[in-house]
Design a protein around this motif. Structure first.
Motif, PDB file in Angstrom:
ATOM      1  N   ALA A  21      15.099  54.956 -44.612  1.00  0.00           N
ATOM      2  CA  ALA A  21      15.840  55.360 -43.245  1.00  0.00           C
ATOM      3  C   ALA A  21      16.097  53.959 -42.589  1.00  0.00           C
ATOM      4  N   LYS A  22      14.990  52.948 -42.567  1.00  0.00           N
ATOM      5  CA  LYS A  22      15.791  51.702 -41.741  1.00  0.00           C
ATOM      6  C   LYS A  22      16.700  50.996 -42.430  1.00  0.00           C
ATOM      7  N   LEU A  23      16.560  50.904 -43.850  1.00  0.00           N
ATOM      8  CA  LEU A  23      17.719  50.419 -44.528  1.00  0.00           C
ATOM      9  C   LEU A  23      19.119  51.072 -44.270  1.00  0.00           C
ATOM     10  N   TYR A  24      18.929  52.192 -44.274  1.00  0.00           N
ATOM     11  CA  TYR A  24      20.173  52.969 -44.036  1.00  0.00           C
ATOM     12  C   TYR A  24      20.788  52.759 -42.582  1.00  0.00           C
ATOM     13  N   GLN A  25      19.516  52.866 -41.765  1.00  0.00           N
ATOM     14  CA  GLN A  25      20.128  52.777 -40.271  1.00  0.00           C
ATOM     15  C   GLN A  25      20.824  51.271 -40.220  1.00  0.00           C
ATOM     16  N   GLN A  26      20.033  50.001 -40.600  1.00  0.00           N
ATOM     17  CA  GLN A  26      20.645  48.760 -40.566  1.00  0.00           C
ATOM     18  C   GLN A  26      21.996  48.628 -41.465  1.00  0.00           C
ATOM     19  N   SER A  27      22.183  49.330 -42.425  1.00  0.00           N
ATOM     20  CA  SER A  27      23.298  49.227 -43.105  1.00  0.00           C
ATOM     21  C   SER A  27      24.557  49.795 -42.243  1.00  0.00           C
ATOM     22  N   LEU A  28      24.206  50.978 -41.558  1.00  0.00           N
ATOM     23  CA  LEU A  28      25.402  51.758 -40.767  1.00  0.00           C
ATOM     24  C   LEU A  28      25.960  50.633 -39.646  1.00  0.00           C
ATOM     25  N   LYS A  29      24.827  50.001 -39.044  1.00  0.00           N
ATOM     26  CA  LYS A  29      25.036  49.418 -37.909  1.00  0.00           C
ATOM     27  C   LYS A  29      25.761  47.946 -38.437  1.00  0.00           C
ATOM     28  N   GLU A  30      25.435  47.412 -39.416  1.00  0.00           N
ATOM     29  CA  GLU A  30      26.213  46.389 -39.910  1.00  0.00           C
ATOM     30  C   GLU A  30      27.349  46.492 -40.084  1.00  0.00           C
ATOM     31  N   ALA A  31      27.801  47.810 -40.719  1.00  0.00           N
ATOM     32  CA  ALA A  31      29.069  48.232 -40.935  1.00  0.00           C
ATOM     33  C   ALA A  31      29.860  48.510 -39.870  1.00  0.00           C
ATOM     34  N   GLY A  32      29.044  48.826 -38.508  1.00  0.00           N
ATOM     35  CA  GLY A  32      29.840  49.279 -37.509  1.00  0.00           C
ATOM     36  C   GLY A  32      30.076  50.554 -37.258  1.00  0.00           C
ATOM     37  N   ILE A  33      29.177  51.423 -38.026  1.00  0.00           N
ATOM     38  CA  ILE A  33      29.602  52.621 -38.256  1.00  0.00           C
ATOM     39  C   ILE A  33      28.666  53.403 -37.211  1.00  0.00           C
ATOM     40  N   PRO A  34      29.104  54.416 -36.243  1.00  0.00           N
ATOM     41  CA  PRO A  34      28.133  54.992 -35.477  1.00  0.00           C
ATOM     42  C   PRO A  34      27.123  56.073 -36.165  1.00  0.00           C
ATOM     43  N   TRP A  35      26.148  56.074 -35.728  1.00  0.00           N
ATOM     44  CA  TRP A  35      24.936  57.140 -36.203  1.00  0.00           C
ATOM     45  C   TRP A  35      25.490  58.523 -35.827  1.00  0.00           C
TER      46      TRP A  35
END
Length: 86
Positions: A21-35
């Motif tokens: 889940a941490k990796l998924y969260q980090q990947s979204l943020k690095e891509a600039g995609i809102p949660w």
């Protein structure tokens, strides 16, 4: 929960202890995609109100197709989008 709306929506952010889940969260943020995204009635007012409270935005209100959007940093590792239909 808002002090002004005791019966309103409450948002609880859980810590990210599960590594995938941490990796998924980090990947979204690095891509600039809102949660997640929340609809608001007046994005300009919400932007001003939240900015005055110290909320940092990665994207100030702007037009995106048929909506206005703004993106804030929730300080827990996520971007949250605010959206107003035009």
């Amino acid at each position: 929960m808002s002090p002004q709306e005791q019966s309103g929506v409450e948002l609880l952010l859980e810590p990210m202890a599960f590594e995938p889940a941490k990796l998924y969260q980090q990947s979204l943020k690095e891509a600039g995609i809102p949660w997640t995204s929340f609809a608001v009635d007046n994005i300009a007012e919400e932007y001003q109100r939240l900015s005055a409270l110290g909320v940092e935005f990665s994207i100030a209100p702007r037009e995106a197709g048929t909506v206005m959007i703004a993106v804030l940093d929730d300080t827990c590792g996520n971007y949250i989008q605010l959206m107003q239909e035009m």
